[in-house]
Design an enzyme around this catalytic site. Sequence first.
Site, PDB file in Angstrom:
ATOM      1  CD1 TRP A   1      44.295  39.213  54.233  1.00 55.18           C
ATOM      2  CD2 TRP A   1      44.005  37.847  55.977  1.00 55.18           C
ATOM      3  NE1 TRP A   1      45.537  38.955  54.767  1.00 55.18           N
ATOM      4  CE2 TRP A   1      45.377  38.115  55.844  1.00 55.18           C
ATOM      5  CE3 TRP A   1      43.580  37.012  57.018  1.00 55.18           C
ATOM      6  CZ2 TRP A   1      46.343  37.587  56.699  1.00 55.18           C
ATOM      7  CZ3 TRP A   1      44.537  36.492  57.880  1.00 55.18           C
ATOM      8  CH2 TRP A   1      45.908  36.776  57.713  1.00 55.18           C
TER       9      TRP A   1
ATOM     10  CB  ILE B   1      36.966  47.224  33.626  1.00 51.36           C
ATOM     11  CG1 ILE B   1      38.005  46.273  34.250  1.00 51.36           C
ATOM     12  CG2 ILE B   1      35.603  47.088  34.298  1.00 51.36           C
ATOM     13  CD1 ILE B   1      38.421  46.677  35.655  1.00 51.36           C
TER      14      ILE B   1
ATOM     15  CD  GLN C   1      35.188  36.212  47.929  1.00 56.26           C
ATOM     16  OE1 GLN C   1      34.708  35.836  48.994  1.00 56.26           O
ATOM     17  NE2 GLN C   1      36.479  36.465  47.788  1.00 56.26           N
ATOM     18  CG  LEU C   2      32.654  44.178  46.414  1.00 57.55           C
ATOM     19  CD1 LEU C   2      32.035  44.380  47.802  1.00 57.55           C
ATOM     20  CD2 LEU C   2      33.833  45.141  46.226  1.00 57.55           C
TER      21      LEU C   2
ATOM     22  CB  THR D   1      44.673  44.629  47.639  1.00 57.94           C
ATOM     23  OG1 THR D   1      45.234  43.607  48.440  1.00 57.94           O
ATOM     24  CG2 THR D   1      45.751  45.111  46.675  1.00 57.94           C
ATOM     25  CG  ASP D   2      45.752  43.135  52.501  1.00 54.50           C
ATOM     26  OD1 ASP D   2      45.312  42.869  51.354  1.00 54.50           O
ATOM     27  OD2 ASP D   2      45.954  42.262  53.359  1.00 54.50           O
TER      28      ASP D   2
ATOM     29  CE1 TYR E   1      44.770  41.377  43.307  1.00 52.54           C
ATOM     30  CE2 TYR E   1      45.858  41.452  45.438  1.00 52.54           C
ATOM     31  CZ  TYR E   1      44.726  41.615  44.670  1.00 52.54           C
ATOM     32  OH  TYR E   1      43.554  42.016  45.275  1.00 52.54           O
TER      33      TYR E   1
ATOM     34  CE  LYS F   1      43.020  45.780  43.403  1.00 55.33           C
ATOM     35  NZ  LYS F   1      41.650  45.827  42.784  1.00 55.33           N
TER      36      LYS F   1
END
Length: 290
Positions: A150, A37, A11-12, A101-102, A125, A129
């Site tokens: 989100w 990566i 997406q990004l 991420t949050d 996850y 991260k």
Amino acid sequence: MRILLTGKNGQLGRCFQDVLKDTNHELFAYGSAELNIADAQQVETIIQTVKPDILVNAAAYTAVDKAETDSENAYLVNATGPELLAKQTAALNIPLIHVSTDYVFDGAAVEPYLPTDPTNPQGVYGASKLAGELNLAAACEKYIILRTAWVFSEYGNNFVKTMVRLAKERDELSVVADQYGCPTYAGDLAKAILCICEQYEQSKPLAWGTYHYCGDTPTSWHGFARAIFALAKEQKVISTAPKLTAISSCQYPTPAKRPGYSVLDCESLDDIGLVKSDWTTSLNKVLLSV
Ligand SMILES: NC(=O)c1ccc[n+]([C@@H]2O[C@H](COP(=O)([O-])OP(=O)(O)OC[C@H]3O[C@@H](n4cnc5c(N)ncnc54)[C@H](OP(=O)(O)O)[C@@H]3O)[C@@H](O)[C@H]2O)c1
């Protein structure tokens, strides 16, 4: 400037390529097939060959629930990957912009999380991260970690696209109402990252470290769904909105535990003029293309 992008198919990654189209920057974009990566040799060869002015890492293992039973792969991509990138960028003195991420937070807070607040991920996850953040920070000095939340866009799989699909299939829907966060349009995040790259180019770099960037106006998944249905109906993307029922996380058990409250405080980016993204306006735009 020469910008190397990893994770170009996400997406990004896709939004970042869209944003770069209107600029004079030279983009070298790679998907996992060309640049894994977590593969030290590939990372070294491509970074040494491209010799970018800056590297943007949009690659990640993002399957939050699958990570619970696939932790080895989650850690390879989210923890080892950023470390390998950081070692190579450090060797060439290249700044690295990384996205996190949050879900590094436990969600027990009652006010927005500052970048300096203690972390305590609740699932694999988030833990992978966080390990990536720590590995990266230990391996290089010139880095920006941008935590976001989100994420939605016109690309890939995300909550907005799922809700639109379900609205076409069902008359009723139950959505979790006790998890609060900030929806973030990947295109706005991409613009924020470009802004950070350009600050660096203009020799006015943001101080290296960890920052938060997400959408304005916190909501619950239930509130987000309500907003999606209202706008989708207005734009005639759906003919009728399904009856929406608010449920608790206990009524919708998932393999990975999510934070109950993961609103991020983005104020530390105010200095470079980056305000939170207006997710309702961006949602309107995304709904026109799904
Ligand atoms: N999605 C969210 O709700 C959310 C929330 C908070 C933070 N974030 C963070 O925001 C960033 C961007 O997320 P996103 O939503 O754009 O993710 P996404 O759509 O799932 O895209 C992730 C991309 O990472 C690539 N990738 C996976 N493993 C790789 C590897 N070993 N080497 C290279 N590339 C690899 C995939 O590439 P291929 O398709 O080429 O295989 C995929 O296109 C991530 O750091 C994520 O953790 C996302």
